[in-house]
Design a protein around this motif. Sequence first.
Motif, mmCIF file in Angstrom:
data_model
loop_
_atom_site.group_PDB
_atom_site.id
_atom_site.type_symbol
_atom_site.label_atom_id
_atom_site.label_comp_id
_atom_site.label_asym_id
_atom_site.label_seq_id
_atom_site.Cartn_x
_atom_site.Cartn_y
_atom_site.Cartn_z
ATOM 1 N N ILE A 112 2.112 -13.193 5.302
ATOM 2 C CA ILE A 112 2.747 -11.839 4.653
ATOM 3 C C ILE A 112 2.037 -10.792 5.408
ATOM 4 C CG2 ILE A 112 2.008 -10.534 2.466
ATOM 5 C CD1 ILE A 112 1.405 -13.436 1.065
ATOM 6 N N ARG A 113 2.970 -9.513 5.546
ATOM 7 C CA ARG A 113 2.537 -8.270 5.989
ATOM 8 C C ARG A 113 3.001 -7.237 5.287
ATOM 9 N NH1 ARG A 113 0.315 -11.916 8.404
ATOM 10 N NH2 ARG A 113 0.442 -12.380 10.673
ATOM 11 N N ASP A 114 2.015 -6.174 5.189
ATOM 12 C CA ASP A 114 2.327 -4.891 4.409
ATOM 13 C C ASP A 114 3.216 -4.214 5.167
ATOM 14 O OD1 ASP A 114 2.084 -2.651 2.789
ATOM 15 O OD2 ASP A 114 0.059 -2.501 3.194
ATOM 16 N N THR A 115 4.282 -3.531 4.618
ATOM 17 C CA THR A 115 5.462 -2.640 5.120
ATOM 18 C C THR A 115 4.735 -1.151 4.928
ATOM 19 O OG1 THR A 115 6.923 -2.595 3.570
ATOM 20 C CG2 THR A 115 7.123 -4.430 5.303
ATOM 21 N N ALA A 116 4.076 -1.003 3.618
ATOM 22 C CA ALA A 116 3.674 0.350 3.250
ATOM 23 C C ALA A 116 4.919 1.080 3.248
ATOM 24 C CB ALA A 116 2.679 0.951 4.161
ATOM 25 N N ALA A 117 5.992 0.790 2.902
ATOM 26 C CA ALA A 117 7.459 1.471 3.082
ATOM 27 C C ALA A 117 7.614 2.311 4.561
ATOM 28 C CB ALA A 117 7.614 2.437 1.808
ATOM 29 N N ASP A 118 7.260 1.607 5.293
ATOM 30 C CA ASP A 118 7.290 2.376 6.696
ATOM 31 C C ASP A 118 8.222 1.315 7.645
ATOM 32 O OD1 ASP A 118 6.980 3.278 9.434
ATOM 33 O OD2 ASP A 118 4.712 3.686 9.174
ATOM 34 N N PRO A 119 9.220 2.066 8.160
ATOM 35 C CA PRO A 119 10.298 1.134 9.008
ATOM 36 C C PRO A 119 9.867 0.838 10.200
ATOM 37 C CG PRO A 119 11.644 2.919 7.962
ATOM 38 C CD PRO A 119 10.208 3.100 7.660
ATOM 39 N N ALA A 120 8.907 1.613 10.827
ATOM 40 C CA ALA A 120 8.277 1.531 12.025
ATOM 41 C C ALA A 120 7.414 0.358 11.921
ATOM 42 C CB ALA A 120 7.869 2.709 12.866
ATOM 43 N N ARG A 121 6.729 0.003 11.027
ATOM 44 C CA ARG A 121 5.403 -0.717 10.997
ATOM 45 C C ARG A 121 6.131 -1.981 10.426
ATOM 46 N NH1 ARG A 121 0.244 0.301 6.849
ATOM 47 N NH2 ARG A 121 -0.388 -2.091 6.731
ATOM 48 N N ALA A 122 7.407 -2.085 9.623
ATOM 49 C CA ALA A 122 8.024 -3.216 9.505
ATOM 50 C C ALA A 122 8.742 -3.946 10.619
ATOM 51 C CB ALA A 122 9.131 -2.882 8.206
ATOM 52 N N ALA B 145 3.511 -0.116 -4.501
ATOM 53 C CA ALA B 145 2.965 -1.191 -4.138
ATOM 54 C C ALA B 145 2.646 -2.095 -5.204
ATOM 55 C CB ALA B 145 1.331 -0.866 -3.732
ATOM 56 N N GLU B 146 3.061 -1.681 -6.597
ATOM 57 C CA GLU B 146 2.994 -2.708 -7.541
ATOM 58 C C GLU B 146 4.293 -3.675 -7.530
ATOM 59 O OE1 GLU B 146 2.690 -2.698 -12.318
ATOM 60 O OE2 GLU B 146 2.900 -0.552 -11.554
ATOM 61 N N ALA B 147 5.356 -2.834 -7.094
ATOM 62 C CA ALA B 147 6.520 -3.861 -6.665
ATOM 63 C C ALA B 147 6.399 -4.764 -5.594
ATOM 64 C CB ALA B 147 7.768 -3.004 -6.397
ATOM 65 N N GLY B 148 5.634 -4.479 -4.689
ATOM 66 C CA GLY B 148 5.243 -5.403 -3.664
ATOM 67 C C GLY B 148 4.532 -6.284 -4.033
ATOM 68 N N ARG B 149 3.435 -6.204 -4.966
ATOM 69 C CA ARG B 149 2.518 -7.056 -5.808
ATOM 70 C C ARG B 149 3.423 -8.085 -6.536
ATOM 71 N NH1 ARG B 149 -0.641 -7.644 -10.415
ATOM 72 N NH2 ARG B 149 0.079 -5.575 -11.266
ATOM 73 N N HIS B 150 4.119 -7.833 -7.281
ATOM 74 C CA HIS B 150 5.056 -8.739 -7.780
ATOM 75 C C HIS B 150 5.963 -9.564 -6.966
ATOM 76 C CE1 HIS B 150 4.823 -7.183 -12.411
ATOM 77 N NE2 HIS B 150 3.833 -6.750 -11.687
ATOM 78 N N SER C 17 0.777 -1.388 -0.044
ATOM 79 C CA SER C 17 -0.172 -0.054 -0.014
ATOM 80 C C SER C 17 0.913 1.367 -0.127
ATOM 81 C CB SER C 17 -0.921 -0.011 1.395
ATOM 82 O OG SER C 17 -0.051 -0.177 2.372
ATOM 83 N N ARG C 18 0.352 2.488 -0.472
ATOM 84 C CA ARG C 18 1.003 3.677 -0.427
ATOM 85 C C ARG C 18 1.438 4.029 0.973
ATOM 86 N NH1 ARG C 18 3.036 4.360 -5.179
ATOM 87 N NH2 ARG C 18 1.255 4.308 -7.007
ATOM 88 N N PRO C 19 2.437 4.819 1.171
ATOM 89 C CA PRO C 19 3.487 5.259 -0.099
ATOM 90 C C PRO C 19 4.208 4.316 -0.370
ATOM 91 C CG PRO C 19 4.247 6.029 2.193
ATOM 92 C CD PRO C 19 2.863 5.239 2.577
ATOM 93 N N GLY C 20 4.235 3.043 -0.273
ATOM 94 C CA GLY C 20 5.142 2.199 -0.634
ATOM 95 C C GLY C 20 5.066 1.945 -2.045
#
Length: 372
Positions: free
Chosen positions: A60-70, A28-33, A23-26
């Motif tokens: 599977i976990r969505d990081t959304a380009a967020d280091p804290a979330r990851a 997301a298309e790269a994540g889907r692939h 999901s954004r702001p990551g």
Amino acid sequence: MTARAVGTTDDSPVRIGALAPLSRPGWAEAGRHLVAGLELAVREVNAAGGIGGRPLELLIRDTAADPARATAAVDELAGLGVAALAGEYHSVVARAVAARADELGLPYLCSSAVLDALTDRPTDLVARLCPAQSHSWRVYADFLREAGHTRIAVASQPSVYWAAGTRLLREYLAPHGGTLVELDLATLDPAAVPGELVRHGATALLLLTGIPEPAGSIVRAVRQDPRLAGLLIGAPAGQPEFAEWAELLGADGAAVPFLRYLPEHLGPLGTRVAAELRELLGEAPSFVALEGYDTVAVLAALLRTRGTRGTRGTDRAQLASGWPLVAVEGTRGEIRFSRRPGVSVWQWAWPPVQVTDRDPADPARFRALHQG
């Protein structure tokens, strides 16, 4: 042997934690692939009998380009008993994942994040499939140099990753008479970029930015300026690889060279996997999808040979001790890990690297311009 030893009748799943920007702001298309490749490989592993008769399960976990979330996801997955972690696309997020995995003693195979310093200290717990930035961006610098570009502008956003890329390009190009001009997008409006390019006499502009913005606005502004008709626009981080780029920019997005981690020709395994991924994705798979597939192929081989006698303490360390012993046929060549100068983790040295762009005559088709 314990109840979780390899070869027992225990049919509980062997779990792998997968991290990706979905999901954004990551991107997301790269994540889907990436996830498509991971999931296809897991299905094939299970169809072939799993890990010692136990199914392989992907959490599977969505990081959304967020280091804290990851980081929070790593803690959660460790608590759920995963044997190892896999994935991630964004370097700043992968750094956070690697640091926390190292603290927890949890093996992590990074699929697609290139920052050299993936960890602040050398670790035996982390390995990486994609090339280090210092290797792949040197290939890109060679491409620029051979094309005759000596006055290069970089339009960048604040980021450890973009700053590292700028430094590497400057170091590689300077001995050959190349000059790098930095355009700071934290203070410069995309509409003002063409004027700065003219003022500095740049012959190439590199987009060290996210998509869709500000990259889209910068490309359109440059393409529409008649003073910059001969200017090369480049995107070494690979933004034009994904369909979103073509949908966003159309013909303006063609002829923008980027880094792609593919050989000149795929072998039989790569060809088969790419065809199956195309069916799953409904579009041509990116190299990131192949990285996902290769990640699971490596982890499955490691789990089969190093055992699955639990998920904590010495068992995880035993699993990670197998990185230098891995020899796996991947979609893009044989995968082996070694130590490389300046790289703090076990590294596949090296995946194939090429500089590619979208063909102006057919933006859906890719052209290989330079092989590293």
